[in-house]
Scaffold this motif. Structure first.
Motif, PDB file in Angstrom:
ATOM      1  N   TYR A  53       0.836  -1.196   0.000  1.00 20.34           N
ATOM      2  CA  TYR A  53       0.000   0.000   0.000  1.00 20.34           C
ATOM      3  C   TYR A  53       0.872   1.247   0.000  1.00 20.34           C
ATOM      4  O   TYR A  53       1.840   1.345   0.762  1.00 20.34           O
ATOM      5  CB  TYR A  53      -0.893   0.023   1.253  1.00 20.34           C
ATOM      6  CG  TYR A  53      -1.692   1.289   1.384  1.00 20.34           C
ATOM      7  CD1 TYR A  53      -2.891   1.442   0.702  1.00 20.34           C
ATOM      8  CD2 TYR A  53      -1.252   2.334   2.184  1.00 20.34           C
ATOM      9  CE1 TYR A  53      -3.628   2.614   0.813  1.00 20.34           C
ATOM     10  CE2 TYR A  53      -1.977   3.504   2.307  1.00 20.34           C
ATOM     11  CZ  TYR A  53      -3.163   3.635   1.616  1.00 20.34           C
ATOM     12  OH  TYR A  53      -3.880   4.793   1.728  1.00 20.34           O
ATOM     13  N   SER A  54       0.529   2.204  -0.846  1.00 13.25           N
ATOM     14  CA  SER A  54       1.156   3.528  -0.814  1.00 13.25           C
ATOM     15  C   SER A  54       0.127   4.558  -1.250  1.00 13.25           C
ATOM     16  O   SER A  54      -0.822   4.237  -1.952  1.00 13.25           O
ATOM     17  CB  SER A  54       2.394   3.587  -1.713  1.00 13.25           C
ATOM     18  OG  SER A  54       2.027   3.481  -3.063  1.00 13.25           O
ATOM     19  N   LYS A  55       0.347   5.796  -0.803  1.00 12.92           N
ATOM     20  CA  LYS A  55      -0.532   6.895  -1.204  1.00 12.92           C
ATOM     21  C   LYS A  55       0.121   7.649  -2.352  1.00 12.92           C
ATOM     22  O   LYS A  55       1.328   7.877  -2.340  1.00 12.92           O
ATOM     23  CB  LYS A  55      -0.757   7.851  -0.024  1.00 12.92           C
ATOM     24  CG  LYS A  55      -1.723   7.316   0.990  1.00 12.92           C
ATOM     25  CD  LYS A  55      -1.877   8.267   2.147  1.00 12.92           C
ATOM     26  CE  LYS A  55      -2.846   9.374   1.817  1.00 12.92           C
ATOM     27  NZ  LYS A  55      -3.222  10.162   3.000  1.00 12.92           N
TER      28      LYS A  55
ATOM     29  N   GLU B  26       3.786   4.657   3.030  1.00 12.24           N
ATOM     30  CA  GLU B  26       3.726   3.329   2.435  1.00 12.24           C
ATOM     31  C   GLU B  26       3.690   2.288   3.545  1.00 12.24           C
ATOM     32  O   GLU B  26       4.248   2.478   4.608  1.00 12.24           O
ATOM     33  CB  GLU B  26       4.920   3.067   1.520  1.00 12.24           C
ATOM     34  CG  GLU B  26       6.232   3.031   2.244  1.00 12.24           C
ATOM     35  CD  GLU B  26       7.407   2.656   1.361  1.00 12.24           C
ATOM     36  OE1 GLU B  26       7.221   2.387   0.167  1.00 12.24           O
ATOM     37  OE2 GLU B  26       8.525   2.636   1.890  1.00 12.24           O
TER      38      GLU B  26
ATOM     39  N   LEU C  34      -0.118  -5.322   3.395  1.00 11.93           N
ATOM     40  CA  LEU C  34      -1.476  -5.371   3.935  1.00 11.93           C
ATOM     41  C   LEU C  34      -1.880  -6.830   3.833  1.00 11.93           C
ATOM     42  O   LEU C  34      -1.999  -7.386   2.742  1.00 11.93           O
ATOM     43  CB  LEU C  34      -2.448  -4.512   3.133  1.00 11.93           C
ATOM     44  CG  LEU C  34      -2.370  -3.019   3.348  1.00 11.93           C
ATOM     45  CD1 LEU C  34      -3.399  -2.311   2.480  1.00 11.93           C
ATOM     46  CD2 LEU C  34      -2.583  -2.657   4.797  1.00 11.93           C
TER      47      LEU C  34
END
Length: 92
Positions: A16-18, A24, A28
């Motif tokens: 997961y990263s934005k 990050e 998950l």
């Protein structure tokens, strides 16, 4: 770590990263019942800012609890559990 997580039946593992941030999460981990954000730290610096923000700000309404594997001993906090790296085999 990834190989250990992938051996757990009926589960999936994601990264997961934005897009608009440096936040990050290493993994998950998802089962039918829950999602667990996981950070792995193989150094003395175990600061987990991304994990903290993920659990306490970005998804605070989801009541996630983070899991961090590091060189530190077992630590239980309200938002995160730290598991020593040597205990990775025990999670499967």
């Amino acid at each position: 770590m990834l190989q250990h997580l992938k051996t757990i039946p009926n589960s999936s593992v994601f990264y997961y990263s934005k897009d608009n941030s440096t936040l990050e999460i290493d993994f998950l981990f998802q089962t039918e019942e829950r999602i667990v954000p996981v950070e792995v730290k193989a150094e003395d610096n175990v600061r987990s800012r991304s994990l903290y923000l993920f659990v306490n700000e970005d998804f605070k309404n989801q009541n996630y609890k983070g899991l961090r594997f590091s060189l530190k001993p077992y630590i239980q906090q309200s938002w995160m559990e730290n598991i020593p790296l040597y205990a990775i085999e025990g999670i499967v």
